[in-house]
Design a protein around this motif. Structure first.
Motif, PDB file in Angstrom:
ATOM      1  N   LEU A 873      -8.810  -1.796  -2.424  1.00  0.00           N
ATOM      2  CA  LEU A 873      -9.523  -0.531  -2.269  1.00  0.00           C
ATOM      3  C   LEU A 873      -8.693   0.486  -1.492  1.00  0.00           C
ATOM      4  CD1 LEU A 873     -12.428   0.789  -2.679  1.00  0.00           C
ATOM      5  CD2 LEU A 873     -12.828   0.156  -0.308  1.00  0.00           C
ATOM      6  N   VAL A 874      -7.986   0.025  -0.456  1.00  0.00           N
ATOM      7  CA  VAL A 874      -7.128   0.915   0.333  1.00  0.00           C
ATOM      8  C   VAL A 874      -6.056   1.539  -0.566  1.00  0.00           C
ATOM      9  CG1 VAL A 874      -5.364   0.985   2.144  1.00  0.00           C
ATOM     10  CG2 VAL A 874      -7.504  -0.241   2.542  1.00  0.00           C
ATOM     11  N   LEU A 875      -5.362   0.694  -1.345  1.00  0.00           N
ATOM     12  CA  LEU A 875      -4.297   1.190  -2.215  1.00  0.00           C
ATOM     13  C   LEU A 875      -4.862   2.120  -3.285  1.00  0.00           C
ATOM     14  CD1 LEU A 875      -2.224  -2.092  -2.647  1.00  0.00           C
ATOM     15  CD2 LEU A 875      -1.951  -0.299  -0.942  1.00  0.00           C
ATOM     16  N   GLU A 876      -6.033   1.787  -3.812  1.00  0.00           N
ATOM     17  CA  GLU A 876      -6.657   2.627  -4.833  1.00  0.00           C
ATOM     18  C   GLU A 876      -7.021   3.996  -4.259  1.00  0.00           C
ATOM     19  OE1 GLU A 876     -10.616   2.519  -7.767  1.00  0.00           O
ATOM     20  OE2 GLU A 876     -10.323   1.001  -6.219  1.00  0.00           O
ATOM     21  N   THR A 877      -7.546   4.008  -3.030  1.00  0.00           N
ATOM     22  CA  THR A 877      -7.966   5.265  -2.413  1.00  0.00           C
ATOM     23  C   THR A 877      -6.779   6.161  -2.103  1.00  0.00           C
ATOM     24  OG1 THR A 877      -9.849   4.089  -1.421  1.00  0.00           O
ATOM     25  CG2 THR A 877      -9.296   6.237  -0.498  1.00  0.00           C
ATOM     26  N   VAL A 878      -5.683   5.576  -1.645  1.00  0.00           N
ATOM     27  CA  VAL A 878      -4.511   6.364  -1.271  1.00  0.00           C
ATOM     28  C   VAL A 878      -3.767   6.872  -2.513  1.00  0.00           C
ATOM     29  CG1 VAL A 878      -2.270   6.288  -0.116  1.00  0.00           C
ATOM     30  CG2 VAL A 878      -4.250   5.198   0.941  1.00  0.00           C
ATOM     31  N   ILE A 897       3.083  -2.350  -7.896  1.00  0.00           N
ATOM     32  CA  ILE A 897       3.741  -1.044  -7.899  1.00  0.00           C
ATOM     33  C   ILE A 897       3.972  -0.561  -6.472  1.00  0.00           C
ATOM     34  CG2 ILE A 897       3.467   1.380  -8.512  1.00  0.00           C
ATOM     35  CD1 ILE A 897       4.141  -0.405 -10.860  1.00  0.00           C
ATOM     36  N   VAL A 898       2.943  -0.670  -5.624  1.00  0.00           N
ATOM     37  CA  VAL A 898       3.058  -0.190  -4.239  1.00  0.00           C
ATOM     38  C   VAL A 898       4.050  -1.038  -3.458  1.00  0.00           C
ATOM     39  CG1 VAL A 898       1.814   0.158  -2.070  1.00  0.00           C
ATOM     40  CG2 VAL A 898       0.748   0.801  -4.234  1.00  0.00           C
ATOM     41  N   ARG A 899       3.983  -2.378  -3.662  1.00  0.00           N
ATOM     42  CA  ARG A 899       4.896  -3.257  -2.925  1.00  0.00           C
ATOM     43  C   ARG A 899       6.355  -2.922  -3.284  1.00  0.00           C
ATOM     44  NH1 ARG A 899       4.132  -7.997  -0.314  1.00  0.00           N
ATOM     45  NH2 ARG A 899       1.988  -8.088  -1.074  1.00  0.00           N
ATOM     46  N   GLY A 900       6.631  -2.730  -4.567  1.00  0.00           N
ATOM     47  CA  GLY A 900       7.989  -2.389  -4.969  1.00  0.00           C
ATOM     48  C   GLY A 900       8.434  -1.048  -4.405  1.00  0.00           C
ATOM     49  N   ALA A 901       7.536  -0.069  -4.423  1.00  0.00           N
ATOM     50  CA  ALA A 901       7.884   1.251  -3.889  1.00  0.00           C
ATOM     51  C   ALA A 901       8.143   1.198  -2.392  1.00  0.00           C
ATOM     52  CB  ALA A 901       6.747   2.238  -4.186  1.00  0.00           C
ATOM     53  N   GLU A 903       9.198  -1.431  -0.653  1.00  0.00           N
ATOM     54  CA  GLU A 903      10.457  -2.130  -0.397  1.00  0.00           C
ATOM     55  C   GLU A 903      11.662  -1.263  -0.716  1.00  0.00           C
ATOM     56  OE1 GLU A 903       9.987  -5.579  -2.800  1.00  0.00           O
ATOM     57  OE2 GLU A 903       8.809  -6.684  -1.319  1.00  0.00           O
ATOM     58  N   GLU A 904      11.518  -0.327  -1.665  1.00  0.00           N
ATOM     59  CA  GLU A 904      12.634   0.531  -2.062  1.00  0.00           C
ATOM     60  C   GLU A 904      12.611   1.882  -1.353  1.00  0.00           C
ATOM     61  OE1 GLU A 904      12.394   0.845  -6.272  1.00  0.00           O
ATOM     62  OE2 GLU A 904      12.478  -1.331  -6.597  1.00  0.00           O
ATOM     63  N   GLY A 905      11.674   2.063  -0.402  1.00  0.00           N
ATOM     64  CA  GLY A 905      11.616   3.316   0.336  1.00  0.00           C
ATOM     65  C   GLY A 905      11.079   4.481  -0.465  1.00  0.00           C
ATOM     66  N   ARG A 906      10.252   4.199  -1.494  1.00  0.00           N
ATOM     67  CA  ARG A 906       9.709   5.257  -2.347  1.00  0.00           C
ATOM     68  C   ARG A 906       8.205   5.407  -2.174  1.00  0.00           C
ATOM     69  NH1 ARG A 906       9.285   4.009  -7.000  1.00  0.00           N
ATOM     70  NH2 ARG A 906       9.749   1.789  -7.000  1.00  0.00           N
ATOM     71  N   VAL A 907       7.710   5.120  -0.969  1.00  0.00           N
ATOM     72  CA  VAL A 907       6.266   5.057  -0.781  1.00  0.00           C
ATOM     73  C   VAL A 907       5.585   6.387  -1.077  1.00  0.00           C
ATOM     74  CG1 VAL A 907       6.394   5.597   1.676  1.00  0.00           C
ATOM     75  CG2 VAL A 907       4.457   4.298   0.821  1.00  0.00           C
ATOM     76  N   GLU A 908       6.274   7.513  -0.824  1.00  0.00           N
ATOM     77  CA  GLU A 908       5.668   8.822  -1.047  1.00  0.00           C
ATOM     78  C   GLU A 908       5.379   9.060  -2.527  1.00  0.00           C
ATOM     79  OE1 GLU A 908       7.348  12.144   1.313  1.00  0.00           O
ATOM     80  OE2 GLU A 908       8.711  10.622   2.084  1.00  0.00           O
ATOM     81  N   GLU A 909       6.115   8.370  -3.406  1.00  0.00           N
ATOM     82  CA  GLU A 909       5.907   8.562  -4.839  1.00  0.00           C
ATOM     83  C   GLU A 909       4.589   7.949  -5.313  1.00  0.00           C
ATOM     84  OE1 GLU A 909       9.253   7.084  -6.954  1.00  0.00           O
ATOM     85  OE2 GLU A 909      10.727   8.171  -5.751  1.00  0.00           O
ATOM     86  N   CYS A 910       4.009   7.069  -4.493  1.00  0.00           N
ATOM     87  CA  CYS A 910       2.773   6.397  -4.892  1.00  0.00           C
ATOM     88  C   CYS A 910       1.523   7.193  -4.554  1.00  0.00           C
ATOM     89  CB  CYS A 910       2.673   5.025  -4.215  1.00  0.00           C
ATOM     90  SG  CYS A 910       3.923   3.858  -4.742  1.00  0.00           S
ATOM     91  N   MET A 928      -0.306   1.937   3.657  1.00  0.00           N
ATOM     92  CA  MET A 928       0.137   1.170   2.497  1.00  0.00           C
ATOM     93  C   MET A 928       0.461  -0.276   2.894  1.00  0.00           C
ATOM     94  SD  MET A 928       0.105   3.061  -0.250  1.00  0.00           S
ATOM     95  CE  MET A 928       0.686   4.498  -1.149  1.00  0.00           C
ATOM     96  N   LYS A 929       1.137  -0.433   4.033  1.00  0.00           N
ATOM     97  CA  LYS A 929       1.463  -1.778   4.500  1.00  0.00           C
ATOM     98  C   LYS A 929       0.191  -2.587   4.751  1.00  0.00           C
ATOM     99  CE  LYS A 929       5.927  -0.785   6.723  1.00  0.00           C
ATOM    100  NZ  LYS A 929       6.671  -0.825   8.011  1.00  0.00           N
ATOM    101  N   LEU A 930      -0.790  -1.938   5.348  1.00  0.00           N
ATOM    102  CA  LEU A 930      -2.051  -2.630   5.632  1.00  0.00           C
ATOM    103  C   LEU A 930      -2.706  -3.104   4.340  1.00  0.00           C
ATOM    104  CD1 LEU A 930      -4.323  -3.491   7.528  1.00  0.00           C
ATOM    105  CD2 LEU A 930      -5.255  -1.177   7.352  1.00  0.00           C
ATOM    106  N   GLY A 931      -2.719  -2.233   3.312  1.00  0.00           N
ATOM    107  CA  GLY A 931      -3.299  -2.623   2.031  1.00  0.00           C
ATOM    108  C   GLY A 931      -2.610  -3.837   1.437  1.00  0.00           C
TER     109      GLY A 931
END
Length: 968
Positions: A873-878, A897-901, A903-910, A928-931
């Motif tokens: 739910l956290v990942l879906e909401t964000v 998708i979020v885990r890969g982003a 790890e690759e430093g692309r979290v803002e793209e999610c 994102m880490k918490l989710g």
């Protein structure tokens, strides 16, 4: 007490003349500095205010002549707290390094009060806010400053121009914005300038030519525009240039050919538009050339062969044409070449595999001809070093060379989307290190060789869209690491081997559009990580395996199999019936296989289909009558005349004295007991709000104007006895929390059960996230508050030993003030047992939220299943994305998708695209880490909801510690 004493003594030192100089103000300053910090590792325990000097303290170094503190280095000690004023007493300090800690708050120091400071390193902390203008005043002695990897924002103050002696300036990974101060371009002694990963804008001025000592410049991942100035050619000592991920345009100035010492030239992901000039060959020291993701056209010049030191070449995602120059054979140190997504033509050059390349990516070009010449030209050294070979989406013809077997180190081989013909070489099975084999969308024929099972490291196998025939080899069971198996659109026949069920890591399987027959192995139901399984358009028969996954698989994934049966395909699984035998009642025996003769009367014999049709019609007729009678009964029992209401003992009960099964019992925990309006609404489809695993929900208004929501249960066959039903609901009626939908009462008859809840007017979170218009998106603050409120509601449920089992966005309602309220909690307690099948089919109806332990009978289901659903739910909401989304030929899982982003430093793209630039990065990453932590596959690795609330409160009001969120 120590802090107060230190502040008092510092005040005396600064304000009382004639105070004894024997008291070392370095000691007092450091004690006050320590008082503002938390030291969890006890590294500062040696700091004692009774000492005459701090020179023997941990992290402190003194000048041997003056015996005063000159260096304070406390890197990586997990210190938290704030930078206090005690540091201002260290008047002889030359180096201050507090990197890699959790120090937070604003930057309140002023460099003019530390007039001897030469090195300042506050990188990798949690410092926030804008840098005050006064900070850089009178900083002429400063030579190196690093504020990298903090949370600073706002503009870099113009006063930084006072730091004329700077040699190193590193502000990377912050949120600085606006234009760069003009003074930076006049630092003639500057060697390192790193302002990457910020929000800076503007153009590089011609004054850059004054940076003639510059060795390293990194402006990547900002919003800079304009062209590269000619002045860059004056920076002849430059070793590394990174201008990637900006909006630079135009061409490269010819003055850059003077940068013969440059090792790295990274200009990727901009809007440059030029043809590669011959002078590129003058950059003889280049080791890394990345100009990918631009609008570069024309052909590569032959001078590129002069780059003898080149190791990495990336010219992908441009508009380059022509063929590769033969001079590239002289790039003898080349290790990686990526020329994908261009319009390059010709055949694969013979010199390609004579180089010691580890990565060869030629995908999405116009190369033609066969593979044989290039592959057979490979040297033994190059064959052993090549790890990635991707020549997909070209116009290659001919067969797959068996000599590929000698590329023994290959991890990825992608030859898909070409026009390759012939058989799959059996020697592919000897590639023991191969992780990905993609030969899809060619014209390969023959069977899948049994020997292919020797490639035991395979994680992804794609042979789809070919002309393959024969059966699926049982040797496929050797792929213990396989996660993806794509064999669709071929002519494969035979049955699906039981060996597939041994592949316990399988997530995606597509066997559609073949000629597979027989029944599905029941052991497939034990595959616990399946996300998609497509067997449509085959000749399969029988029932699907019994498991949570196959009970919720989409209908389109099994369509086109006329003999498959079960609820999913709406076809009963009848046992095979014998042919009917009709005996002549006039005869005492009949010969086998003959029709008995009639005697006197002509007998009509109905076919099986006719009998079934007649029986079905009769059943429908009886069903219609039964439903009509039931509706009349419900209307009667719900009418005001059938169930008057009186008050007794704090609850409201119907006063019907009859024990007739149609008389009902109404209990309201508070408020007006008149329920007649609500009963009428249940018969009005226009008042229906929605349907779920337990039943339909209706909106109605009682006579006093009080709005309620009524859930009409449809699981009567599973409901406990009336006594247990009422006992559970009275307990649920006592559950009260601002983030929980309140249960206000219930209605009971043996054939009808209603639950009465408070009405929440704002709809559910799912609608707001996925069905709202672009103009009415939810802000970051609203999303954060929704997540935090949901966490608090779940925490309260768990404290009362109630597991929800069905956390999903459609069960999070939003009230008129914007606060979240969890609905449908505690309903599983109405069932006789917590059967996993019931939970998955009735409760866990939304794919993607279900914790993995539901698929494993040996793992106990605890409140940690709610934590998993909450994490999704956290990942879906964000992100604004659904937990699982079906693409045209793929299934996208949000957690992956979020885990890969991340790890690759692309979290803002999610982040939800509707929030781009309207969220605080310091809250996004830990959220994102918490989710992801909450969605850990192992229940014990997930935090409790009470811990989740504390983490969320820490994210919203950080005091250090966010970086302690690790992925498990």
């Amino acid at each position: 007490m120590i802090r107060l004493l230190g502040v008092f003594l510092i005040f005396i030192l600064n304000n009382v003349k004639g105070f004894s100089p024997s008291l070392n103000d370095d000691v007092l300053g450091l004690i006050v500095f320590k008082a503002d910090l938390k030291d969890p590792e006890g590294k500062l325990v040696s700091w004692n205010e009774d000492d005459d000097s701090p020179c023997n303290w941990f992290g402190v170094k003194c000048n041997p002549r003056s015996n005063r503190a000159s260096d304070l280095v406390l890197d990586g000690l997990n210190l938290s707290g704030k930078l206090g004023r005690g540091l201002l007493q260290l008047h002889f300090l030359e180096k201050l390094s507090l990197a890699k800690n959790n120090i937070s708050g604003n930057l309140t120091l002023r460099l003019d009060q530390l007039s001897n400071l030469r090195t300042l390193d506050l990188s990798e902390n949690s410092l926030v806010g804008e840098i005050p203008y006064e900070f850089f005043q009178q900083c002429g002695s400063l030579r190196s400053i690093s504020l990298a990897k903090n949370k600073f924002s706002g503009e870099i103050p113009q006063s930084i121009g006072s730091c004329s002696s700077l040699v190193s300036l590193n502000f990377t990974y912050n949120q600085f914005s606006g234009m760069l101060p003009s003074g930076i371009w006049h630092f003639s002694g500057l060697r390192l300038l790193d302002l990457s990963n910020n929000l800076l804008e503007g153009e590089i001025p011609e004054e850059m030519e004054e940076l003639h000592n510059l060795r390293w410049i990194n402006l990547g991942k900002n919003r800079f525009t304009g062209e590269i100035p000619d002045g860059i050619g004056s920076c002849v000592l430059l070793r590394s240039i990174d201008l990637s991920s900006n909006s630079f345009s135009g061409s490269l100035p010819s003055t850059m050919q003077t940068l013969s010492l440059c090792n790295n030239l990274i200009l990727s992901r901009n809007a440059f538009a030029f043809e590669v000039a011959d002078w590129i060959g003058e950059l003889s020291s280049l080791e890394n050339l990345d100009i990918s993701g631009n609008n570069i056209s024309g052909a590569l010049p032959a001078s590129i062969g002069n780059l003898r030191s080149l190791k990495v070449l990336n010219i992908s995602k441009n508009a380059l044409g022509g063929s590769l120059p033969d001079s590239m054979r002289d790039c003898i140190n080349l290790m990686s070449i990526d020329i994908s997504q261009n319009s390059l033509t010709g055949i694969l050059p013979a010199w390609l595999f004579r180089l010691s390349l580890q990565k060869v990516v030629f995908s999405e070009n116009k190369f033609s001809g066969g593979l044989d010449s290039a592959i057979l030209s490979a040297t033994e050294n190059s064959r052993q070093k090549c790890l990635v070979l991707d020549i997909s989406q070209n116009s290659l013809t001919g067969g797959i060379p068996s000599a590929l077997v000698y590329f023994t180190s290959l991890h990825v081989m992608n030859l898909s989307k070409n026009s390759l013909v012939g058989n799959i070489p059996y020697s592919v099975g000897e590639l023991k290190s191969l992780n990905v084999l993609d030969l899809g969308e060619n014209q390969l024929n023959g069977s899948i060789p049994t020997e292919i099972g020797g490639a035991v490291s395979l994680q992804e196998l794609r042979l789809d869209n070919n002309l393959l025939s024969g059966s699926i080899p049982t040797s496929i069971g050797n792929y213990s690491l396989l996660t993806s198996l794509y064999l669709s659109h071929n002519n494969l026949s035979g049955s699906i081997p039981v060996a597939v069920a041994k592949l316990t890591n399988l997530q995606h399987v597509d066997l559609s559009f073949n000629k597979l027959m027989g029944s599905l192995p029941k052991q497939l139901g034990n595959l616990g990580h399946l996300i998609s399984f497509n067997i449509s358009h085959n000749l399969l028969q029988g029932e699907l395996p019994g498991s949570n996954f196959f009970n919720t698989i989409s209908t389109s994934s099994v369509s086109g199999n006329p003999s498959l049966c079960g609820a999913l395909v709406n076809r009963d699984c009848h046992t095979v019936l014998p042919k009917p035998i009709v005996l002549n009642p006039e005869s005492t025996e009949a010969k086998p296989g003959t029709m008995p003769q009639s005697s006197g009367h002509e007998r009509k014999i109905f076919s099986i289909s006719a009998i079934i049709a007649i029986g079905a019609a009769a059943m429908i007729f009886v069903g219609v009558i039964a439903v009509t009678v039931l509706n009349l009964s419900v209307r009667s029992s719900m009418s005001p005349s059938a169930a008057g209401v009186t008050f007794s003992g704090g609850e409201y009960y119907s006063r019907s004295p009859s024990s007739d099964a149609n008389s009902g019992k109404l209990v309201m925990f508070s408020g007006d007991p008149d329920f007649s309006t609500g009963a009428h609404a249940l018969l009005n489809k226009d008042c229906e709000l929605g349907r779920g695993g337990f039943g339909a929900v209706y909106h109605t208004v009682l006579k006093d104007g009080h709005a309620v929501a009524i859930k009409k249960l449809t699981v009567s066959s599973l409901i406990k006895s009336q006594d247990e039903f009422e006992r559970e609901l009275k307990n649920l009626g006592k559950v009260r929390h601002p983030n929980l939908v309140a249960l206000e009462g219930y209605y009971w008859t043996p054939s009808l059960q209603l639950l009465i809840f408070e009405f929440v007017s704002g709809g559910n979170l799912y609608t707001h996230l996925h069905e709202g218009s672009g103009e009415s998106y939810i802000s970051w603050n609203e999303r954060f508050n929704t997540i935090l409120g949901t966490a608090r509601g779940l925490t309260h449920l768990h404290q009362m030993n109630i597991i929800h089992y069905n956390i999903k966005s459609s069960n999070i309602l939003i009230d008129s003030s914007g606060s979240p309220k969890i609905s449908d909690y505690g309903l599983a307690r109405l069932l006789p047992t917590l059967d996993r099948y019931v939970l998955s089919s009735k409760i866990q109806s939304a794919l993607g939220y279900m914790a993995p332990e539901f698929t494993c009978k040996t793992v106990k289901i605890t409140e940690k299943c709610d934590v998993y659903g909450f994490g999704v739910l956290v990942l879906e909401t964000v992100t604004g994305k659904k937990p699982v989304e079906y693409m045209e030929d793929d299934v996208v899982v949000l957690c992956d998708i979020v885990r890969g982003a991340l790890e690759e430093g692309r979290v803002e793209e999610c982040v939800d695209v509707r929030m781009q630039g309207k969220f605080p990065l310091e809250e996004l990453t830990p959220m994102m880490k918490l989710g992801l932590i909450c969605t850990s596959q192992v229940p014990s690795n997930r935090p409790d909801m009470a811990e989740v609330v504390k983490i969320l409160e820490l994210i919203r009001s950080p005091e250090g510690g966010q970086d302690d969120l690790v992925l498990v």
